[in-house]
Design an enzyme around this catalytic site. Sequence first.
Site, short mmCIF file in Angstrom:
data_model
loop_
_atom_site.label_atom_id
_atom_site.label_comp_id
_atom_site.label_asym_id
_atom_site.label_seq_id
_atom_site.Cartn_x
_atom_site.Cartn_y
_atom_site.Cartn_z
N GLU A 1 0.84 -1.20 0.00
CA GLU A 1 0.00 0.00 0.00
C GLU A 1 0.88 1.24 0.00
OE1 GLU A 1 -3.38 -2.06 2.91
OE2 GLU A 1 -2.08 -0.44 3.65
N LYS B 1 2.22 4.65 1.43
CA LYS B 1 2.35 5.23 2.77
C LYS B 1 2.12 6.74 2.65
CE LYS B 1 5.15 5.47 6.92
NZ LYS B 1 4.61 6.79 7.24
N ASP C 1 1.79 10.64 4.29
CA ASP C 1 2.36 11.50 5.32
C ASP C 1 1.24 12.35 5.92
OD1 ASP C 1 4.29 12.58 6.89
OD2 ASP C 1 5.28 13.74 5.33
N ARG D 1 -2.89 8.85 17.64
CA ARG D 1 -2.09 7.80 18.25
C ARG D 1 -1.73 8.12 19.71
NH1 ARG D 1 3.06 7.25 14.55
NH2 ARG D 1 3.67 5.81 16.19
N GLU E 1 5.45 9.53 -0.22
CA GLU E 1 6.34 9.36 0.93
C GLU E 1 7.01 7.99 0.93
OE1 GLU E 1 6.35 8.89 5.78
OE2 GLU E 1 4.46 9.18 4.71
N ARG F 1 5.02 -2.67 17.74
CA ARG F 1 5.81 -2.50 16.52
C ARG F 1 6.15 -3.88 15.99
NH1 ARG F 1 7.75 1.80 14.38
NH2 ARG F 1 7.52 3.03 16.30
N LYS G 1 7.72 -0.41 6.50
CA LYS G 1 7.62 0.84 5.75
C LYS G 1 8.93 1.11 5.02
CE LYS G 1 8.67 3.60 9.91
NZ LYS G 1 8.20 4.69 10.79
N ASP H 1 -19.14 32.30 -20.48
CA ASP H 1 -17.89 33.01 -20.77
C ASP H 1 -18.19 34.49 -20.91
OD1 ASP H 1 -15.30 33.62 -21.40
OD2 ASP H 1 -15.35 32.76 -23.41
N ASP I 1 -16.88 37.77 -21.71
CA ASP I 1 -15.71 38.31 -22.40
C ASP I 1 -15.97 39.75 -22.82
OD1 ASP I 1 -13.20 38.34 -23.55
OD2 ASP I 1 -13.89 37.49 -25.45
#
Length: 613
Positions: free
Chosen positions: A21, A23, A25, A43, A183, A199, A205, A438, A440
């Site tokens: 997948e 990753k 940021d 988290r 990323e 972990r 990653k 438009d 103009d």
Amino acid sequence: MKPMLLTSADEWPTGDQWIYEAKYDGYRAILQWEEEVPAIISRNHRDLSPLFPELIDFCKHSYPKVKPFLPLTLDGEIVYLENNFRSNFSVVQSRGKTKSIQKIRQASKQFPCQYIAFDLLMAKGEDLQRLPLVERKKQLSQLFGKAGIPGKTTFYHRGQIQCIESYEQGDALWKKIKKHNGEGMVAKRKNSLWTSGKRTTDWLKIKNWRYVSVIVHTFNKENDYFTGAIYKDNQLMEVTAFKHGLSNEEFQTLAAFFQTKGEKTFDSIWTLPPSICVDIACIDFDGKKLREPRFHSFRFDLTPEECNWKTFQNQLHPIPEQVEITHPDKPVWPKMNLLKVDYLLYLETIALYLLPFLQNRVLTTIRFPHGVLEEHFYQKNVPDYAPDFVQTKRIDDIDYIVCNDLETLFWLGNQLALEFHIPFQTVDTDCPTEIVFDLDPPSVNEFPLAMEAALRMKAIFDQFQLHSFVKTSGGKGLQVYLPLPKNRFTYDETRIFTEFICRFLVDRNPQMFTLERLKKKRGNKLYLDYVQHAEGKTIIAPYSPRGNEWGCVATPLLWEEVKEGLHPNNFTIPTVMERVKASGDPFNHFFEAGEKQPLKEVLEELKKILQQR
């Protein structure tokens, strides 16, 4: 509940026991959904829900269809996607630091984020954490399908919950990540269980490092960090502080050089005149500092002057390797001192706003091979030398280019295609996907007439409860948009509406507006052209540059900007780049607004009026 954590790796594992997948940021977050309003928890157990009201609003809208699956828990990432493989962390971080309710609401409109779900931990109250990943993925896909939530990532649909796309082949995904400056990538073992706060090597990653050249400027003995700087406007600009990545020998040598050859400016800080250049690996630049900087190598082949802002930008935003760039220093807009490399950087910056309007549309470009002061020509047919990745669509013996990706956009940029003209429909429908008026004026001196017409149109549209958008043409006028639901209205039906609006305005304001097609008979009036909105006709795309000498851009505006003082020449390539970084895109919700546009009711009323006549 704490998110399951990833382990860093230099390479991705291979084999049929892995999936891959992108990753992103952003902010890792758990979405817990029990009642109508969910909670989005970071988290470190911070409730992010109040900071991203657009996501909560999406959940409220989706609640009736999602309700049968509650309570549910998702694992995912809050992102601001610049393309399907890259998120702008600086935007997410800025959103996360916003405090006042007013600024939060404003930010949610200017920079609406997405929540990309990649795991399902609970559904209908059943704990799924001990199921294999592939089974959790299967249930996640089924749930999103039944609930009508987007089943794949689409960067230009803002403010939504979306589902990440998984790949069976890491090589195929890595190519996409490199092409889109993402990323990195995550490799996940198919039979992995979800373990809170752990972990694990079941999730790996792999970072997509970018390498930038900087001047080593100072050394702080107290914390062992070096600072790196570049030249911008002939001044040194600090862009990073680093120590990781240096071997012990490299660190000792560099530190000793500063302490013996440098000038001690504070108790523990030494400074050197610009002389030593190094390459730093990073994942991005947040506008002030490089993100996750690591020393990569010394660059004894570089002079300090080569470590400058333009080179820095090109290193941070590399062109896809599939695209060969020729003559990057060719002048394109001489009066603006803009070279081809500057134009390509503009395209990279603006792609997230421009590409959605080019998607699946046949393209007519205007090319300026030697810059805007030289000859130019229209191009519809794809040239014989176009690379294989350029998609085409054949219509009436013409093989049009369809620009659906960054490679094609950069290739067109290298060809110095400066103007992008698009039809009012995509290749997979015969119906218009927007109405465009438009406006103009005879010359830029009559630009206030275009503003007056646009505002009068908006007043009518507001009465009809129609959602309208406005942009400069990049020339001397304005263009007003009404997005439409796909495959809903024919050109004949929209013609009823456009003709009514134009005739209504001319009847009420004959001294300002006209329906006269012959220019010599219009005088200084603004021509309202409802005939131009038809199959086969085109309009300049939002954010397309124009081939005028000032590098003006067809720029989306906020309606409140349409007032005295507005001038189309204020929106040039440099100013538009700064504008979108500071304020986002006024067309953010264009496509979502189109799906909700209540034009059907308006047309029914207009048809009744016409029948009575």
